[in-house]
Design an enzyme around this catalytic site. Structure first.
Site, PDB file in Angstrom:
ATOM      1  N   HIS A   1       5.164   3.634  -5.312  1.00 23.94           N
ATOM      2  CA  HIS A   1       5.259   4.974  -5.906  1.00 23.94           C
ATOM      3  C   HIS A   1       6.432   5.785  -5.350  1.00 23.94           C
ATOM      4  CE1 HIS A   1       2.694   7.497  -2.823  1.00 23.94           C
ATOM      5  NE2 HIS A   1       3.516   6.674  -2.219  1.00 23.94           N
TER       6      HIS A   1
ATOM      7  N   LYS B   1       0.850  -1.199   0.000  1.00 32.11           N
ATOM      8  CA  LYS B   1       0.000   0.000   0.000  1.00 32.11           C
ATOM      9  C   LYS B   1       0.880   1.242   0.000  1.00 32.11           C
ATOM     10  CE  LYS B   1      -1.961   1.629   3.776  1.00 32.11           C
ATOM     11  NZ  LYS B   1      -1.546   3.069   3.811  1.00 32.11           N
TER      12      LYS B   1
END
Length: 350
Positions: A255, A251
């Site tokens: 990125h 989660k």
């Protein structure tokens, strides 16, 4: 001057001074305005708000100016005052998200962290960074260290960052509970890689008792977390090793990292899970740029991408970017579900 040029000037003006919306939000949180209205139990007049906040008398008219802007951008509701009465202020859905006593959806720690000086300074170095042929990102130019070095070395920043990550989990919890029967079907064990204080893992463990949940994170993150039987905490480095499990959860991890680093992480995750036939998969909760055409959801995706440019080595990826990572890491297929505002759930299969 024609109408089109005037409209362009207004648009440019709004872009130029748009940062003052953010600073006004920060000011409201610093003063505790949302909590003051919430604790009052009903809307508040300007005088009541001024009194409860214990501000100097000279600041009352300026408080009105602050509230006027925040109401204009939708953070508060301002009920129109008549000629002989004061304006009255109430909370909106946005301002309720930063109420500290709101246990179910408290985004205050996340917003407080996002508006800390160490992040804000980074954006001022973007232009300088573009002109340099340097491996240092804007965050490093602004603060003299990487974000991970500062988080690991400064306890106050470490706590603020981890509290923010716990706060961010509230966006996913309802979806995980609602659709978890499908997501976790056949899964008996799960490792939340980079799972911090275990907020998401705890939700999964409590709502799906058949799933044994483990959190893998760096030692300074998990050192104070109790192994209470609900979630098991393991100190470690995801670049080196991921504990074996039926599924791995990532989660808001990938990125933060470059393509090369993401492929390394994903390969470690692939090593940790069984075959697809045996139920193995990696569950990725991230942005998929372009997954929505709604302005309210698309703009945060692009803003988060610039945040990654300034503070880390990563980026927000479109579907082609994700496909590249999964393929290079040796996965056979994936499925994207656009489900949570501007974020997506990606199930990746070996």
């Amino acid at each position: 001057m024609d109408i089109e040029l005037l409209q362009a000037q207004v648009g440019l003006w709004n872009l130029t001074y748009g940062y003052l919306k953010t600073m006004s939000l920060k000011c409201a949180l610093d003063l505790g305005i949302p909590d003051a209205i919430f604790n009052n139990g009903q809307p508040m007049t300007l005088s009541q708000l001024h009194s409860v906040l214990s501000l100097p008398p000279s600041k009352k008219s300026h408080l009105y100016r602050l509230m006027r802007l925040l109401a204009h951008i939708g953070f508060f509701i301002e009920k129109n005052a008549s000629a002989c009465s004061e304006p009255v202020y109430d909370l909106t859905a946005q301002s309720r998200l930063v109420i500290e006593k709101n246990d179910s959806a408290n985004m205050f720690p996340f917003v407080r962290c996002a508006l800390h000086d160490i992040w804000l300074r980074s954006s001022l170095f973007m232009g300088d960074w573009f002109m340099r042929d340097s491996e240092q990102n804007p965050f490093e130019l602004a603060n003299g260290s990487t974000v991970w070095e500062i988080v690991s070395q400064e306890p106050v920043v470490n706590k603020m960052f981890n509290d923010a990550m716990v706060s961010s989990s509230c966006m996913f919890n309802d979806y995980i509970v609602k659709y978890g029967d499908e997501i976790f079907k056949g899964i008996e064990s799960l490792v939340d890689v980079g799972g911090g204080k275990g907020a998401m893992a705890e939700v999964i463990a409590k709502n799906f008792p058949h799933v044994r949940c483990t959190v893998l994170d760096l030692p300074h993150v998990v050192c104070d977390n109790p192994n209470d039987g609900i979630v098991n905490f393991v100190p470690g480095d995801m670049f080196n090793y991921v504990p074996p499990a039926d599924a791995v959860l990532l989660k808001w991890v990938l990125h933060d990292w470059s393509n090369e680093d993401c492929i390394r992480i994903l390969r470690r995750c692939k090593d940790a899970i069984p075959s697809r036939e045996a139920g193995g998969k990696v569950i990725v909760l991230e942005v998929v740029v372009g997954s929505t055409s709604a302005m309210i959801s698309e703009e945060p995706q692009l803003l988060l991408d610039i945040l990654m440019l300034t503070v880390a080595e990563g980026e927000e990826r479109d579907e082609n970017g994700w496909k590249y990572l999964f393929t290079e890491a040796g996965f056979s297929s994936y499925k994207i579900t656009y489900a949570i505002g501007f974020l997506s759930i990606i199930e990746v299969y070996p």
